[in-house]
Design an enzyme around this catalytic site. Structure first.
Site, PDB file in Angstrom:
ATOM      1  N   GLU A  92       0.913  -1.365   0.098  1.00 10.49           N
ATOM      2  CA  GLU A  92       0.147  -0.259  -0.024  1.00 10.49           C
ATOM      3  C   GLU A  92       0.769   1.343  -0.055  1.00 10.49           C
ATOM      4  O   GLU A  92       1.790   1.148   0.822  1.00 10.49           O
ATOM      5  CB  GLU A  92      -1.116   0.113   1.240  1.00 10.49           C
ATOM      6  N   CYS A 105       3.700   8.893   0.526  1.00 11.78           N
ATOM      7  CA  CYS A 105       4.237   7.596   1.664  1.00 11.78           C
ATOM      8  C   CYS A 105       4.637   5.793   0.986  1.00 11.78           C
ATOM      9  O   CYS A 105       3.490   5.873   0.523  1.00 11.78           O
ATOM     10  CB  CYS A 105       2.806   7.348   3.021  1.00 11.78           C
ATOM     11  N   CYS A 112       6.507  -7.099   7.399  1.00 17.89           N
ATOM     12  CA  CYS A 112       7.700  -6.300   7.999  1.00 17.89           C
ATOM     13  C   CYS A 112       8.035  -7.148   9.046  1.00 17.89           C
ATOM     14  O   CYS A 112       7.003  -8.064   9.280  1.00 17.89           O
ATOM     15  CB  CYS A 112       7.296  -5.181   8.234  1.00 17.89           C
ATOM     16  N   CYS A 116       7.045  -4.805  15.403  1.00 12.74           N
ATOM     17  CA  CYS A 116       6.509  -3.621  16.242  1.00 12.74           C
ATOM     18  C   CYS A 116       5.239  -3.909  17.286  1.00 12.74           C
ATOM     19  O   CYS A 116       4.267  -3.914  16.477  1.00 12.74           O
ATOM     20  CB  CYS A 116       6.819  -2.339  16.167  1.00 12.74           C
ATOM     21  N   CYS A 119       2.116  -2.146  15.850  1.00 13.53           N
ATOM     22  CA  CYS A 119       2.352  -1.671  14.308  1.00 13.53           C
ATOM     23  C   CYS A 119       1.152  -3.131  13.711  1.00 13.53           C
ATOM     24  O   CYS A 119       1.727  -3.715  13.708  1.00 13.53           O
ATOM     25  CB  CYS A 119       3.338  -1.553  13.905  1.00 13.53           C
ATOM     26  N   CYS A 333      -0.491   6.504  10.394  1.00  9.79           N
ATOM     27  CA  CYS A 333       0.807   5.623  10.178  1.00  9.79           C
ATOM     28  C   CYS A 333       0.615   3.950  11.233  1.00  9.79           C
ATOM     29  O   CYS A 333      -0.326   4.521  11.664  1.00  9.79           O
ATOM     30  CB  CYS A 333       1.363   6.006  11.042  1.00  9.79           C
TER      31      CYS A 333
END
Ligand code: SAH
Ligand code: SF4
Length: 351
Positions: A92, A105, A112, A116, A119, A333
């Site tokens: 995305e 962005c 990933c 974290c 996230c 975010c």
């Protein structure tokens, strides 16, 4: 015979391809101009070339394009794009407009690996690294959708993925963005969760773009819990690397700080943050946690965020509270998941 994807070639690669066909070198410049500035979808759309030349090039080469699968628009105008890659992985990108300023962005990986805790992208785990052309194609694809006099000129690597664990491809993408798409290195920011060896390597290998570090905690105990990368590269080596990161005058490192209620939002955290960043030309972006289903974290109330900001400012730091854009479509975010429910999708397959 397998045809060559021109977008997968570096500048030197395109030059050798052109001279290998016995064509003059200026054809390489034309190709690069059409691919990166005019966003050509195919060799056939390069109208500057004669039909014969287009046919000749198409016998051995083609121009790949990531596939725009879906697009969602938030109430605040933020747009989220879902792209499909050659092997069916999805990523995305998010286009944010703020007072006529367009910021894109972009993602550097599908998923990933950093895990974290706060996230949503981290929950996907790593699918794979993106190739340089898949990174840059996010910009090209969005440019195609914009009015002809508008282009993306601000880029942040704050989408899916940890850019510094995909440093070679990210560096190559940065060279092409600055060299071929003519985007100023001052308008590009690479954000890292704190992959310490990558920080100086980025400086040595890539154009000197802005660096952002997702700090998110002021003690190793809390950071260990929130960001597993901290167990490998704790606060001290991370901030040492930031101190060593060469900065031109007037440039600063951005420290991102996701604010999580009762976890890292205390006044002592603000005081520690001021001390930790002492001596580093920095600005702090406070990002109140963007919630998603099942996250288990909460966003502090506005008053505590303001109090926190005030303490940073009193400690002589520049501190900005980042407005959350596109929350209603999970585009803020840490909310990217590259696979939202079909009912929200607006089909926009390229023609
Ligand atoms: N992987 C890189 C680039 C992604 S940037 C990095 O972590 O720096 C994504 C930013 O959003 C990071 O600063 C991260 O700390 C922040 N973030 C992640 N999840 C979030 C959430 N749920 N709410 C607010 N910010 C979040
Ligand atoms: Fe990856 Fe960044 Fe999300 Fe951490 S915050 S899981 S590094 S995308």
């Amino acid at each position: 015979m397998q045809r060559i994807d021109l977008k997968a070639l570096s500048i030197v690669g395109i030059e050798s391809f052109v001279t290998g066909l016995g064509l003059p070198l200026f054809r390489a410049r034309q190709l690069l101009h059409w691919i990166y500035e005019k966003c050509a979808r195919s060799i056939d759309s390069i109208t500057e070339f004669s039909k014969g030349l287009r046919e000749r090039l198409s016998e051995t080469a083609f121009i790949s394009n990531i596939d725009l699968l879906d697009k969602q628009r938030s109430e605040d105008g933020t747009e989220k794009f879902l792209f499909g890659l050659e092997d069916s992985e999805t990523i995305e990108s998010v286009l944010i407009s703020d007072k006529d300023r367009l910021t894109l962005c972009i993602s550097s990986q599908a998923g990933c690996a950093m895990d974290c805790r706060f996230c949503l992208t981290g929950k996907l785990k790593i699918r794979r690294d993106l190739k340089a052309h898949e990174i840059i194609d996010q910009v090209i694809s969005i440019n195609r959708l914009l009015p002809s006099d508008t282009k993306v000129i601000n880029i942040v690597f704050m989408g899916m993925g940890e850019p510094l664990t995909n440093l070679n491809e990210v560096s190559e993408a940065l060279w092409r963005m600055t060299g071929l798409m003519k985007i100023s290195k001052r308008r590009i920011t690479v954000s890292t969760s704190g992959v310490v060896p990558g920080i100086l390597k980025l400086y040595d290998n890539a154009p000197h773009v802005n660096l952002a570090v997702s700090l998110n905690a002021t003690t190793d105990a809390v950071r260990d819990r929130l960001m597993p990368i901290n167990r490998k590269y704790p606060l001290r080596p991370l901030l040492d690397a930031c101190r060593k990161f060469p900065l031109e005058p007037s440039r600063r490192i951005t420290f991102e700080y996701v604010m999580l209620k009762d976890i890292n939002d205390k006044l002592e955290d603000a005081e520690r943050l001021v001390k930790l960043l002492r001596g580093i030309p920095s600005k702090v972006n406070l990002i109140p946690f963007n919630p998603y289903e099942g996250s288990g974290f909460r966003r502090p109330d506005d008053a505590s965020v303001l109090r926190f900001q005030d303490l940073l400012i009193k400690g002589n730091l520049t501190a900005i509270i980042r407005k959350s854009k596109g929350q209603d479509i999970l585009a803020a975010c840490g909310q990217l998941k590259a696979g939202y429910p079909a009912k929200n999708r607006q089909n926009c397959s390229p023609s």
